[in-house]
Scaffold this active site. Structure first.
Site, PDB file in Angstrom:
ATOM      1  N   ARG A   1      30.678  44.985  53.328  1.00 58.41           N
ATOM      2  CA  ARG A   1      30.654  43.910  54.032  1.00 58.41           C
ATOM      3  C   ARG A   1      30.636  42.255  53.567  1.00 58.41           C
ATOM      4  O   ARG A   1      31.218  41.324  54.013  1.00 58.41           O
ATOM      5  CB  ARG A   1      29.760  43.748  55.479  1.00 58.41           C
ATOM      6  CG  ARG A   1      30.074  45.113  56.396  1.00 58.41           C
ATOM      7  CD  ARG A   1      28.938  45.430  57.203  1.00 58.41           C
ATOM      8  NE  ARG A   1      28.485  44.454  58.285  1.00 58.41           N
ATOM      9  CZ  ARG A   1      29.225  44.564  59.354  1.00 58.41           C
ATOM     10  NH1 ARG A   1      29.709  45.608  59.731  1.00 58.41           N
ATOM     11  NH2 ARG A   1      28.884  43.702  60.227  1.00 58.41           N
TER      12      ARG A   1
ATOM     13  N   GLY B   1      25.110  36.633  62.921  1.00 56.81           N
ATOM     14  CA  GLY B   1      25.640  35.940  63.781  1.00 56.81           C
ATOM     15  C   GLY B   1      25.508  34.620  63.675  1.00 56.81           C
ATOM     16  O   GLY B   1      24.735  33.928  62.305  1.00 56.81           O
TER      17      GLY B   1
ATOM     18  N   GLU C   1      50.611  37.112  50.877  1.00 54.72           N
ATOM     19  CA  GLU C   1      49.725  38.255  50.519  1.00 54.72           C
ATOM     20  C   GLU C   1      49.205  38.622  49.108  1.00 54.72           C
ATOM     21  O   GLU C   1      48.173  38.873  48.808  1.00 54.72           O
ATOM     22  CB  GLU C   1      50.121  39.733  51.507  1.00 54.72           C
ATOM     23  CG  GLU C   1      49.081  40.773  51.412  1.00 54.72           C
ATOM     24  CD  GLU C   1      47.787  40.484  51.698  1.00 54.72           C
ATOM     25  OE1 GLU C   1      47.648  39.689  52.348  1.00 54.72           O
ATOM     26  OE2 GLU C   1      47.058  41.084  51.337  1.00 54.72           O
TER      27      GLU C   1
ATOM     28  N   GLU D   1      41.570  36.320  45.604  1.00 53.66           N
ATOM     29  CA  GLU D   1      40.189  36.415  46.062  1.00 53.66           C
ATOM     30  C   GLU D   1      39.449  37.179  45.119  1.00 53.66           C
ATOM     31  O   GLU D   1      38.236  37.464  45.547  1.00 53.66           O
ATOM     32  CB  GLU D   1      40.567  37.141  47.580  1.00 53.66           C
ATOM     33  CG  GLU D   1      40.848  38.358  47.506  1.00 53.66           C
ATOM     34  CD  GLU D   1      41.062  39.084  48.715  1.00 53.66           C
ATOM     35  OE1 GLU D   1      40.075  38.917  49.628  1.00 53.66           O
ATOM     36  OE2 GLU D   1      42.094  39.762  49.257  1.00 53.66           O
TER      37      GLU D   1
HETATM   38  O1  M6R Z   1      39.386  42.723  59.829  1.00 56.57           O
HETATM   39  P1  M6R Z   1      40.331  41.609  59.835  1.00 56.57           P
HETATM   40  O2  M6R Z   1      41.737  42.058  59.401  1.00 56.57           O
HETATM   41  O3  M6R Z   1      40.658  40.732  61.301  1.00 56.57           O
HETATM   42  O4  M6R Z   1      40.196  40.657  58.725  1.00 56.57           O
HETATM   43  C1  M6R Z   1      40.939  39.252  58.749  1.00 56.57           C
HETATM   44  C2  M6R Z   1      40.554  38.732  57.246  1.00 56.57           C
HETATM   45  O5  M6R Z   1      39.356  38.473  57.086  1.00 56.57           O
HETATM   46  C3  M6R Z   1      41.127  39.835  56.152  1.00 56.57           C
HETATM   47  O6  M6R Z   1      42.259  40.389  56.324  1.00 56.57           O
HETATM   48  C4  M6R Z   1      40.914  39.086  54.746  1.00 56.57           C
HETATM   49  O7  M6R Z   1      41.824  38.269  54.642  1.00 56.57           O
HETATM   50  C5  M6R Z   1      41.084  40.205  53.673  1.00 56.57           C
HETATM   51  N1  M6R Z   1      39.867  40.991  53.427  1.00 56.57           N
HETATM   52  C6  M6R Z   1      41.690  39.775  52.305  1.00 56.57           C
HETATM   53  O8  M6R Z   1      41.729  40.803  51.484  1.00 56.57           O
END
Ligand code: M6R
Length: 603
Positions: free
Chosen positions: A27, A101, A480, A487
């Site tokens: 996470r 949170g 993307e 990242e």
């Molecule tokens: O769990 P989610 O798809 O809602 O997350 C959204 C973004 O945080 C997530 O897609 C993030 O951009 C990716 N981990 C990047 O690879």
């Protein structure tokens, strides 16, 4: 983001907490800690900056307990440090708290209730644990003090609290942030994600926002806001421990890239019948068919998948689609159409930015569908409908198989709605067949890994920045692809609409700047090639990824042709591998990039 684990009723709490925290590492976090207490009230608090491995080094053999809580922290209030790591202790040392949170009104609480308290760190969590002490000191029981504190707190939270004077109970509450109770024989556990405790139990109970749960070794008690006890059935987690192991792979990301052909085939199985007809809840189809505009709400990679989804859905259904960033939409809601339909796209189903939009659309009574990998996730529970991605757990922070799964599921949804509307283009589109072709093509690209690795060495070894360019769906893929690269490899990468580059960004092209051109669309191929020429004449080191039917001999990567609406499902694959190898070659941790979290549960 922060992860919580807890256990009561087993001798080896320390080991179970550490194993649980290791499962939550994906996470994203910057520090970690545990608190354990033994029946003889011997207690231990161990915290560490850095990885769980660093925490483990500080755990000496006597750190044992039958009750305990553990935490991985992703810093929001206060820098990453041992002092700011959880668990946090109240001034009188009676209460121990972990929190996931953000408490929005922590400064007001400090001012109003905690003038005489001392604070060791800068976290909002320390305010809460002391607020509980404050109320307990007015004569309230721990449960009542915690309940009272919850009425004062504004924000998102999942809390687990231990009162050292009575180490037979863990007090648990949540609002917007995920938390589950796991049921065992003579023991119970808590966790942010079922994966963390799968080796203890696969029976879990959900907690709703506003409830307070007391967790003891032999029972749990859920109370609603009015204090009424609630019985809730447990559910069996549909997860296998082997799903969350990386086996012989060096990194989860590589495993998850390789998983993609299997995921495509699984999606075909889940959403089509033996003759290839889509099988999707008819109510969803009817609601979308009746809508005059679809709003796709998402963040990050899911947002990029949303753009590809828009292209497919508009073509199949002729319903206009808008794609919005959750974090913008929630605070600047555009004028909505008369009959909108909302699609929340989220791998985790826990993204706080998207959830705050769903809360608003629910308040307006607008219909919604969550497309997610997170069965039982917050977005899934709170939307009217859910379609699951069936991608299997995605552990690497960089999303790969969830992206392609999102596009595949949206394509099947588009087909079902298009067919319902009798659109010829949809009727002619055999999605199940086209996705099975895609699965096979994905395999051929995956087989070319080593070629991609060598090209990456040539193009990205020392570069500071890089660009991906394309038009239409190739632009969406470029966004993307650039996100993936930046990242994890920390190369400053941008995805641009190829035609837009000359309106400013071309100024950044220098001798040797890598520019990746994505070319899968016949109508725009020549124009994108023209834009590649423009950057080449300014020194760019061009790298072309093109479909076979549009390829030139000089192109670096040629991909087999697939259905024109589904090209992103194959053109994204080499870019995922490019990001992977660039990161590996730079010596960074592919799965756990700095500053990032897998499940972004704060706004
Ligand atoms: O769990 P989610 O798809 O809602 O997350 C959204 C973004 O945080 C997530 O897609 C993030 O951009 C990716 N981990 C990047 O690879």
């Amino acid at each position: 983001m922060c992860g919580i684990v807890g256990i009561i009723g087993k001798e080896n709490a320390t080991e179970i907490l550490i194993q649980g925290l290791e499962k939550l590492e994906y996470r994203g976090y910057d520090s970690a800690g545990i608190f354990v207490s033994r029946d003889d009230k011997q207690e231990y608090l161990v915290k560490s900056l850095g990885r769980i491995a660093d925490l483990k080094k500080q755990i000496t053999p006597e750190v044992q307990g039958t009750i305990g809580i553990g935490h991985t922290r992703w810093a929001t209030h206060g820098k990453p440090s041992e002092g700011n790591a959880h668990p946090h202790t109240s001034n009188n040392r009676q209460f121990i708290l972990v929190h996931n949170g953000v408490i929005e009104n922590f400064e007001e609480i400090k001012e109003e209730f905690l003038k005489n308290f001392q604070f060791e760190g800068d976290t909002d969590t320390e305010i809460v644990v002391n607020l509980i002490q404050h109320f307990a000191q007015t004569g309230m029981t721990t449960k009542v003090a915690m309940k009272k504190a919850l009425t004062v707190i504004r924000g998102s939270y999942a809390f687990a609290l231990i009162d050292k004077n009575d180490p037979t109970t863990i007090y648990v509450a949540k609002n917007k942030s995920p938390l589950l109770i796991g049921l065992g024989d003579d023991f119970n556990v808590i966790c942010s994600d079922a994966m963390a405790m799968l080796n203890q139990t696969n029976h879990f109970v959900e907690i709703a926002d506003g409830e307070l749960v007391t967790v003891q070794a032999d029972k749990i008690n859920i109370e609603d806001e009015k204090g009424n006890s609630i019985y809730r059935e447990s559910y069996e987690a549909q997860l296998d421990l082997s799903d969350i192991e990386k086996g012989t792979y060096p990194y989860y990301m590589l495993k998850e890239i390789d998983d993609q052909p299997t995921v495509m085939r699984r999606i075909i199985q889940e959403y089509t019948n033996a003759v290839g007809t889509t099988v999707i809840d008819e109510q969803i189809i009817r609601k979308i068919t009746a809508s005059d505009r679809i709003y796709i709400i998402a963040c990050g990679t899911s947002y990029h998948a949303g753009w590809v989804g828009k292209a497919i859905i508009e073509k199949m259904t002729t319903i206009p689609v808008e794609v919005h960033l959750s974090s913008e939409f929630g605070y600047n809601m555009p004028l909505l159409s008369e009959n909108p339909f909302f699609i929340f796209l989220s791998q985790s189903g826990e993204t706080a930015d998207s959830r705050q939009v769903l809360v608003q659309t629910n308040a307006l009574g607008l219909p919604s569908l969550t497309v997610t990998n997170g069965s039982g996730s917050t977005l899934s529970r709170e939307a009217d409908y859910t379609l699951l991605l069936h991608a299997g757990p995605e552990i690497a922070v960089a999303s790969t198989k969830a992206y392609t799964a999102q596009i595949a599921v949206l394509a099947l949804l588009a087909k079902a709605v298009g067919d319902e509307k009798g659109n010829q283009v949809s009727i002619d589109f055999n999605v199940a067949h086209e996705l099975s072709v895609i699965a096979a093509v994905m395999e051929t690209i995956i087989d070319e890994k080593m070629v991609i690795s060598q090209l990456v060495e040539k193009y990205l070894t020392d570069t500071r920045n890089a660009f991906y360019i394309g038009r239409g769906v190739d632009y969406y893929v470029s966004m993307e692809a650039a996100l993936k690269l930046k990242e994890i490899s920390y190369i400053q990468a941008e995805g641009f609409a190829a035609g837009e580059l000359k309106h400013g960004t071309i100024a950044l092209i220098e001798e040797g700047t890598p520019v990746f051109g994505v070319i899968t669309d016949k109508k725009t191929a020549a124009h994108t090639r023209g834009n590649l020429k423009e950057v080449e004449s300014r020194g760019a080191n061009n790298f072309v990824i093109a479909l076979a039917s549009l390829a030139k001999e000089t192109d670096q990567l040629v991909l087999p042709d697939v259905h024109p609406l589904l090209t992103p499902l194959v053109s994204i694959l080499p870019t995922q591998l490019i990001a992977y190898f660039a990161t590996l070659q730079r010596g960074y941790d592919v799965d756990k990039p700095r500053n990032l979290a897998k499940s972004v549960t704060v706004e």
